[in-house]
Motif scaffolding. Structure first.
Motif, PDB file in Angstrom:
ATOM      1  N   ASN A   7       0.801  -0.967   0.097  1.00 38.63           N
ATOM      2  CA  ASN A   7       0.180   0.166   0.065  1.00 38.63           C
ATOM      3  C   ASN A   7       0.863   1.283   0.098  1.00 38.63           C
ATOM      4  OD1 ASN A   7      -1.953   2.117   0.611  1.00 38.63           O
ATOM      5  ND2 ASN A   7      -3.092   0.667   2.178  1.00 38.63           N
ATOM      6  N   ASN A  19       1.207   3.772   2.913  1.00 40.72           N
ATOM      7  CA  ASN A  19       2.082   3.387   3.936  1.00 40.72           C
ATOM      8  C   ASN A  19       3.354   4.363   4.166  1.00 40.72           C
ATOM      9  OD1 ASN A  19       0.544   1.408   4.916  1.00 40.72           O
ATOM     10  ND2 ASN A  19       1.187  -0.287   4.003  1.00 40.72           N
ATOM     11  N   ALA A  63      -2.674  -4.643   6.882  1.00 38.51           N
ATOM     12  CA  ALA A  63      -3.322  -4.478   5.419  1.00 38.51           C
ATOM     13  C   ALA A  63      -4.948  -4.783   6.076  1.00 38.51           C
ATOM     14  CB  ALA A  63      -2.779  -5.397   4.496  1.00 38.51           C
ATOM     15  N   ASN A 100      -7.703   5.272   3.030  1.00 36.51           N
ATOM     16  CA  ASN A 100      -6.427   4.367   2.617  1.00 36.51           C
ATOM     17  C   ASN A 100      -6.307   2.877   2.840  1.00 36.51           C
ATOM     18  OD1 ASN A 100      -5.450   6.825   1.460  1.00 36.51           O
ATOM     19  ND2 ASN A 100      -4.340   7.295   3.213  1.00 36.51           N
ATOM     20  N   TYR A 101      -7.321   2.653   3.718  1.00 36.47           N
ATOM     21  CA  TYR A 101      -7.046   1.089   4.541  1.00 36.47           C
ATOM     22  C   TYR A 101      -8.506   0.688   4.227  1.00 36.47           C
ATOM     23  CZ  TYR A 101      -2.593   2.449   5.789  1.00 36.47           C
ATOM     24  OH  TYR A 101      -1.284   3.063   5.777  1.00 36.47           O
TER      25      TYR A 101
END
Lengths: 346, 346
Positions: free
Chosen positions: A45, A48, A187, A323-324
C-alpha cells in the motif's frame, strides 16, 4: 543514529511491517531502497510510505529479479528481507503460488545477494506458524518445525535458506519469527492477514467481532513498533550470536481478553462462534512466545501493552480511513468515529 | 502375501531402493507401476529390474506429470514415493534444480494423488539429512529440523507436504527418514549418493578407500532389504499411529570400523585423509538412529549386520559388474574378483 548514511534495502517495504520499518530507518538517517513486487492481495500500500515524502527509493520488482540491479545490491549495508505472502488460508487454496512467492523467489534473491554483496547482514521476517501446533508453551526456537499449512512449509524453507547462507558465510543472515504483529499500516482489507487485522477493521466500521471457539486460546500480540525495534537491533548488532529468534508480545492474552479490550476501546460488539471447518485444519490452539533469546542477545523487550498499542492503531486508522478501508465502509466508520469518545493522535 | 493383487505405484522405482522394493512387491504378488523420470545422474538403472522380467509397468515420467494419467492413479491401493534427487553436493551447486526435483515435483504429485485417489496410503522416502548436525544421539523423530544443505531443505519441505496432506485427510501419508542405506542395485557410478556407494565401488575395483577425518564418526548403515521391509510394513499397516519414522541400521559403527570390515571382506586398502573443505560445510559429524518408533509401531527390526549385508552386496555386484561400473573399470574388477577368495551368491 545506528543507521545514519547506511544504505538499507527493505524487501516487502510497501507492506505493513516493511513500511513501518522503512519509515523508522528514514528517521534514523538511512538511505532506504524498497523492493516490493506489489503482488495483488499481499498487503502492499503506497499510502504506507506517505510520511517519508518521497525520500524512499521504491522499486516495484519481485525479489526474485534482484539480479537485474546488481549495482544497487552491491552497495547495501544491511538488508531487511520482509517480502512474502503471509496468508495461510490462501496458501491452502493455491500452494504452488505460495511456493513461488515464498520459496522460489527467496532462493533467487539470496543467491543474487550472495553474489553481489557477499557477507551482508540480512534480517529475514519469519513466522511462528512454521512450528505448527505447540508441543509446549511459551514456544522457543528449539521447538520442532511442524507446519500445518503450505505457507508454513514454504516459510520454513525460506528460513532454512537463510540459515544455510549464514552457515557457509555467504550472507550474515538471521531470522526473526513473528507472531501476530498489529499496528498502524496493517492491511485491513486484505483477507488472510491474521485475526487482528480483521478485528481492528471491524472495530473501525462497527461490525461485530466473531471469536471462534471458546475464546480461551492464547495469543501474544506484538505492537509493530516493538517488532521494528527488534529488526533494527538485529540489523546493526556487531555480531550475531544466534541465527533464529522468536519474537512475541509483552503478555499472553486470551481471545476473549483481546475481544474485551477491543470492545472497551472501540465500542465494538464481540460474539463467540463455533470454529469454521476450513479454518479448523490450520488452527494451532493457544500460542505465546518465549522471546528470551532476542532479549538476551539484543537487550530488546516488547514495551507496548495491547491496550496502548490498540489505542495507537485505532488512532492511526481513524485519521487514514480512505487508505485502508473500502469506500463503502467509510460512512459507517466516520459515523462511529463521531459517536465514540476517543482521542485521535499521530 | 500382504500385497497380493494390489496395485502398487512406486515412484523412483528404477533407482536403488525403489527397484529393490518393486522386486519384493512383485514377489508378494502385487501389480507394480513405476514412475521414474530417469533424470540423468539420479541413479535410475533399467538393469535393476531385470529379475522382474517385464512384469513391472515402467512409466518414464516425472512425478510432477502424474496428473496426465489420472485413471492409473485412481486404481492405486498403495503408493511408495521414492522419487527424488538425493545428492547433497549437487544441491549445493544447483539449488534451483534440487528444488524443482524435490519440492515442486512432489507438491504437484501429491496434489494429483489427492485429486485422483483421495485417502490412499502413501509412504515417502525421507532422509535424516534434514535434521542437520545432531543435537543428541541416537536421533529420534522429535529432533529439530535444521538442514545443512539445499537437498535437506527441499526434502524437509517434501516431508512437510506429506504431513499436511495426511493432516487434512487428503492422503494417508507417512514418511520414513532413511540413513545410509546400502545393498544390491546401489548407483555406484553416480556421484553424491553417499559414502557407502563410493566405498563399495572402490572395494570392487581395488581402489583405496579414503576416510575423511579421524574415522571416529559414527554411522548406522542399513541393508536395503531391511529398509524395504519397513516400507512394506508401513504400506500395509491397517492404521498409521505416526506420520514420521526414523529408520537406522542394527549398529552404530565408526567409519574406521566400516573401513575395516570392508577391507576384510574385499581386500581393499583404507587410508585416512583430512576433510575436504567443500564437504566440511555439509558434514554432520556422527550420526545414528533411534528407530524405536518404527519398531514399536510395526514390529520391524533391522536384522542384517553390516558384514552380512556387505557380503551380499559385493556378491551381487560381482555378478553384475557391467551394469554398475564404467567399462574401463571392468577389467580391474574382474582381475580382483579372480584373486579374492569370496563366495558369489545372490
Amino acid at each position: 543514529m545506528r543507521y545514519r548514511d547506511k544504505h538499507v534495502i527493505v524487501t516487502g517495504g510497501l507492506g505493513f511491517i516493511g513500511s513501518n520499518l522503512s519509515l523508522r530507518l528514514v528517521e534514523e538517517g538511512a538511505r532506504v531502497t524498497i523492493f516490493d513486487s506489489a503482488v495483488q492481495g499481499c498487503g502492499a500500500n503506497r499510502h504506507n510510505l506517505a510520511p517519508a515524502g518521497g525520500r524512499i527509493n521504491v522499486l516495484v520488482r519481485d525479489i526474485g529479479q534482484a539480479e537485474e540491479v546488481p549495482a544497487l545490491l552491491a552497495t547495501a549495508n544491511v538488508i531487511f528481507n520482509l517480502a512474502g505472502e503471509i496468508s495461510h488460508v490462501r496458501s491452502m487454496k493455491d500452494p504452488v503460488r505460495d511456493m513461488k512467492l515464498n520459496t522460489v523467489a527467496q532462493l533467487n534473491f539470496l543467491e543474487a545477494c550472495a553474489r553481489n554483496v557477499a557477507g551482508v547482514r540480512m534480517v529475514h521476517a519469519g513466522t511462528r506458524q512454521i512450528y505448527g501446533v505447540p508441543r509446549y508453551l511459551p514456544m522457543d526456537e528449539l521447538h520442532p518445525v511442524e507446519p500445518v499449512d503450505f505457507n508454513g512449509i514454504h516459510k520454513a524453507a525460506a528460513d532454512s535458506y537463510h540459515a544455510l547462507f549464514a552457515r557457509s558465510g555467504a550472507l550474515d543472515a538471521c531470522v526473526i519469527r513473528l507472531s501476530n504483529v498489529y499496528g498502524p499500516r496493517m492491511a485491513l482489507n486484505v483477507t488472510g492477514q491474521g485475526f487482528l487485522g480483521n478485528f481492528i477493521r471491524k472495530a473501525l466500521v462497527g461490525d461485530t467481532i466473531e471469536i471462534f471457539g471458546d475464546g480461551t486460546q492464547l495469543r501474544d500480540p506484538v505492537f509493530v513498533d516493538d517488532a521494528v525495534e527488534a529488526f533494527l537491533a538485529a540489523g546493526c548488532a556487531p555480531k550475531l550470536e544466534h541465527r533464529v529468534f522468536n519474537l512475541g508480545g509483552p503478555a499472553a492474552l486470551s481471545l476473549s481478553e483481546i475481544g474485551s479490550i477491543m470492545a472497551s476501546e472501540s465500542g465494538v460488539k464481540v460474539e463467540h462462534k463455533p470454529f469454521p471447518s476450513d479454518l479448523k485444519t490450520i488452527d494451532i490452539g493457544s500460542y505465546h512466545t518465549n522471546s528470551s533469546r532476542l532479549m538476551g542477545d539484543f537487550g530488546w523487550a516488547p514495551t507496548t501493552t495491547f491496550r496502548q498499542g490498540l489505542k495507537k492503531t485505532l488512532g492511526y486508522f481513524r485519521l487514514h480511513l480512505p487508505n485502508y478501508l473500502e469506500s463503502r465502509d467509510w460512512p459507517r466508520a466516520q459515523e462511529l468515529l463521531a459517536s465514540v469518545p476517543v482521542a485521535i493522535s499521530e
